[in-house]
Enzyme design. Structure first.
Site, short mmCIF file in Angstrom:
data_model
loop_
_atom_site.label_atom_id
_atom_site.label_comp_id
_atom_site.label_asym_id
_atom_site.label_seq_id
_atom_site.Cartn_x
_atom_site.Cartn_y
_atom_site.Cartn_z
N HIS A 1 0.86 -1.20 0.00
CA HIS A 1 0.00 0.00 0.00
C HIS A 1 0.89 1.24 0.00
O HIS A 1 1.25 1.76 1.06
CB HIS A 1 -0.93 -0.01 1.23
CG HIS A 1 -1.96 1.09 1.23
ND1 HIS A 1 -3.29 0.87 1.53
CD2 HIS A 1 -1.86 2.42 0.98
CE1 HIS A 1 -3.96 2.01 1.44
NE2 HIS A 1 -3.11 2.98 1.13
N HIS B 1 1.15 4.92 -2.29
CA HIS B 1 0.72 5.81 -3.37
C HIS B 1 1.96 6.50 -3.93
O HIS B 1 2.70 7.14 -3.17
CB HIS B 1 -0.24 6.87 -2.84
CG HIS B 1 -1.48 6.31 -2.22
ND1 HIS B 1 -2.65 6.12 -2.93
CD2 HIS B 1 -1.75 5.90 -0.95
CE1 HIS B 1 -3.57 5.62 -2.13
NE2 HIS B 1 -3.06 5.48 -0.91
N HIS C 1 1.95 16.39 -7.55
CA HIS C 1 1.38 16.32 -8.90
C HIS C 1 2.01 17.36 -9.83
O HIS C 1 2.21 17.11 -11.02
CB HIS C 1 -0.14 16.50 -8.84
CG HIS C 1 -0.84 15.30 -8.27
ND1 HIS C 1 -2.13 15.32 -7.81
CD2 HIS C 1 -0.41 14.02 -8.08
CE1 HIS C 1 -2.48 14.12 -7.38
NE2 HIS C 1 -1.44 13.31 -7.52
N ARG D 1 -3.65 10.46 -14.56
CA ARG D 1 -4.14 11.84 -14.72
C ARG D 1 -3.86 12.30 -16.14
O ARG D 1 -2.88 11.90 -16.75
CB ARG D 1 -3.41 12.83 -13.79
CG ARG D 1 -3.24 12.45 -12.38
CD ARG D 1 -2.78 13.66 -11.55
NE ARG D 1 -1.58 14.33 -12.03
CZ ARG D 1 -0.34 13.97 -11.74
NH1 ARG D 1 -0.11 12.90 -10.99
NH2 ARG D 1 0.68 14.67 -12.19
N GLY E 1 -8.61 8.31 -2.39
CA GLY E 1 -9.08 9.70 -2.40
C GLY E 1 -9.88 9.99 -1.14
O GLY E 1 -10.14 9.10 -0.33
N HIS F 1 -9.84 1.40 -0.17
CA HIS F 1 -9.69 2.13 1.08
C HIS F 1 -11.03 1.99 1.80
O HIS F 1 -12.06 2.39 1.25
CB HIS F 1 -9.39 3.61 0.81
CG HIS F 1 -7.96 3.86 0.49
ND1 HIS F 1 -7.34 3.33 -0.62
CD2 HIS F 1 -7.01 4.59 1.14
CE1 HIS F 1 -6.08 3.71 -0.63
NE2 HIS F 1 -5.84 4.47 0.42
N GLU G 1 -11.92 4.44 6.58
CA GLU G 1 -10.99 5.50 7.03
C GLU G 1 -11.72 6.50 7.91
O GLU G 1 -11.14 7.12 8.78
CB GLU G 1 -10.40 6.24 5.82
CG GLU G 1 -9.18 5.60 5.24
CD GLU G 1 -8.63 6.42 4.09
OE1 GLU G 1 -9.32 6.52 3.05
OE2 GLU G 1 -7.53 6.96 4.23
N ASP H 1 2.07 6.69 2.41
CA ASP H 1 2.69 7.85 1.73
C ASP H 1 4.00 8.15 2.47
O ASP H 1 4.02 9.03 3.34
CB ASP H 1 1.76 9.06 1.82
CG ASP H 1 0.42 8.82 1.14
OD1 ASP H 1 0.39 8.70 -0.09
OD2 ASP H 1 -0.60 8.74 1.86
P1 5GP Z 1 -1.19 9.24 -6.78
O1 5GP Z 1 -2.38 8.36 -7.00
O2 5GP Z 1 -1.38 10.59 -7.42
O3 5GP Z 1 0.10 8.60 -7.17
O4 5GP Z 1 -1.04 9.45 -5.20
C1 5GP Z 1 -1.73 10.43 -4.48
C2 5GP Z 1 -3.21 10.08 -4.37
O5 5GP Z 1 -3.38 8.91 -3.56
C3 5GP Z 1 -4.00 11.16 -3.61
O6 5GP Z 1 -4.42 12.18 -4.48
C4 5GP Z 1 -5.17 10.36 -3.03
O7 5GP Z 1 -6.19 10.20 -4.00
C5 5GP Z 1 -4.56 9.01 -2.77
N1 5GP Z 1 -4.16 8.85 -1.35
C6 5GP Z 1 -2.93 8.99 -0.83
N2 5GP Z 1 -2.94 8.77 0.50
C7 5GP Z 1 -4.20 8.47 0.82
C8 5GP Z 1 -4.84 8.11 2.06
O8 5GP Z 1 -4.24 8.05 3.15
N3 5GP Z 1 -6.18 7.86 2.00
C9 5GP Z 1 -6.88 7.92 0.82
N4 5GP Z 1 -8.18 7.65 0.87
N5 5GP Z 1 -6.30 8.24 -0.35
C10 5GP Z 1 -4.98 8.51 -0.35
#
Ligand code: 5GP
Length: 347
Positions: free
Chosen positions: A16, A18, A72, A107, A176, A203, A206, A288
């Site tokens: 997990h 991102h 981003h 994106r 998200g 997710h 949360e 993250d």
């Molecule tokens: P990306 O998908 O742009 O590589 O990573 C960032 C995205 O991951 C954020 O814009 C968000 O949608 C999602 N994200 C990152 N950390 C979290 C979290 O702790 N909870 C949720 N629900 N979404 C997260």
């Protein structure tokens, strides 16, 4: 072996993470430098210091969704997206991670279509990180703030790339801001992807929304992320808890993320304890690592120290993650690596 060294040397699996939340300060500076050198400087340098959400930060989970805009802005070109992917995977490797399922939301940017976004990450994983020892795969994310149409486009892209590169694009997930959007609206897109062979993680829980937790668990995802508000002590109820225990769906645990976003009061009162004691499958993850200034070995150390888990049990926790990976054909090689470590140190 002291716990710090042990956690770094322990072969670990990251399930997990991102991409845009995992960028280290070093990576962000590299991307910034590349953009500046190529006449594409942006203003994100002004905000770099706001990217990290530390322990005493006043920002909470919903504020945390703003910080991803900073990353981003840096990953909007093919070159910087590729650099971000390669540098992040290398950092996980350097931290003793032998397998990563990196996730990211396709994106459209001024420099890329959604397909090109996925293509860039996939080609980086297949070519630029191919000589690393870490195995990397991609989970495609759908953001809950996106429209029904965008979710369907992302599912189409995920299916297309899974068909082309089944050993690289292994799953789809929903993430998200959990306060935005409804799970039911994304169910058709997720279901279509699942029928095409992608594994699914959501997710889940949360924030407190027992109805949604039940809908998600009834969908029978392959894994869920966080799972905070499922046990009655943390905003779930008997029905959500029993459903999770019965389903045995593995939960991706992100200790520091939950503490720093105040989803959990502190490490000691984290729901890991309830899940672990009830023998619900759990996997330690970072979420993250850039935003929360952590690493996978640090998350293992915090888990060991907070919940008094001895090294042999920690190694088995890491070994058990092999059962929940989406690239099933990698299970044997990864569990052999883990067992070699366990045998070498007589754990
Ligand atoms: P990306 O998908 O742009 O590589 O990573 C960032 C995205 O991951 C954020 O814009 C968000 O949608 C999602 N994200 C990152 N950390 C979290 C979290 O702790 N909870 C949720 N629900 N979404 C997260």
């Amino acid at each position: 072996m002291n716990i710090d060294t042990f956690c770094r040397q322990l072969p670990k699996l990251e399930l997990h993470a991102h991409l845009n939340g995992s960028l280290s300060r070093f990576t962000m500076l590299e991307l910034q430098r590349y953009l500046a050198d190529n006449g594409m400087a942006d203003k994100s340098n002004v905000f770099l210091d706001e990217f990290q959400i530390g322990a005493g930060d006043t920002r909470n989970l919903s504020d945390c969704f703003q910080v991803f805009n900073i990353a981003h802005a840096l990953t909007s070109t093919k070159k910087t997206l590729s650099m971000a992917t390669a540098l992040t995977i290398k950092e996980f490797e350097d931290d003793g991670c032998c397998y990563i399922e990196l996730r990211s939301t396709p994106r459209t940017t001024p420099h890329m279509t959604m397909s090109e976004y996925v293509e860039t990450i996939v080609q980086t994983m297949r070519k630029e990180t191919a000589d690393m020892t870490i195995i990397s795969c991609l989970i495609i994310s759908i953001n809950r703030s996106s429209t029904h149409e965008d979710a369907n486009i992302i599912a189409d892209v995920a299916i297309e790339y899974h068909t082309k590169y089944p050993d690289t694009v292994v799953g789809i997930e929903l993430s998200g801001n959990p306060a935005v959007g409804k799970f039911q609206n994304f169910l058709p897109a997720l279901d279509r992807a699942r029928k095409a062979g992608l594994k699914v993680t959501l997710h889940c829980g949360e924030i407190c929304n027992q109805q949604e937790v039940i809908e998600m668990l009834n969908f029978k995802p392959d894994r869920i992320g966080h799972g905070v508000c499922i046990h009655p002590l943390f905003g779930g109820n008997d029905a959500t808890w029993e459903l999770l225990c019965k389903s045995q769906i593995p939960v991706e645990i992100c200790l520091t993320s939950n503490v720093n976003t105040k989803s959990t009061q502190d490490y000691n009162s984290h729901h890991f304890k309830e899940l672990y004691n009830a023998k619900v499958p759990v996997v330690i993850c970072t979420d993250d690592k850039g935003v929360f200034a952590t690493s996978l070995s640090q998350e293992y150390r915090i888990c060991a120290e907070t919940f008094g888990i001895e090294q042999s049990k920690l190694a088995r926790l890491s070994l058990s993650a092999c059962n929940y990976i989406f690239a099933e054909d990698k299970r044997k090689i990864l569990s052999d690596t883990m067992l070699n470590f366990i045998n070498k140190y007589e754990l």
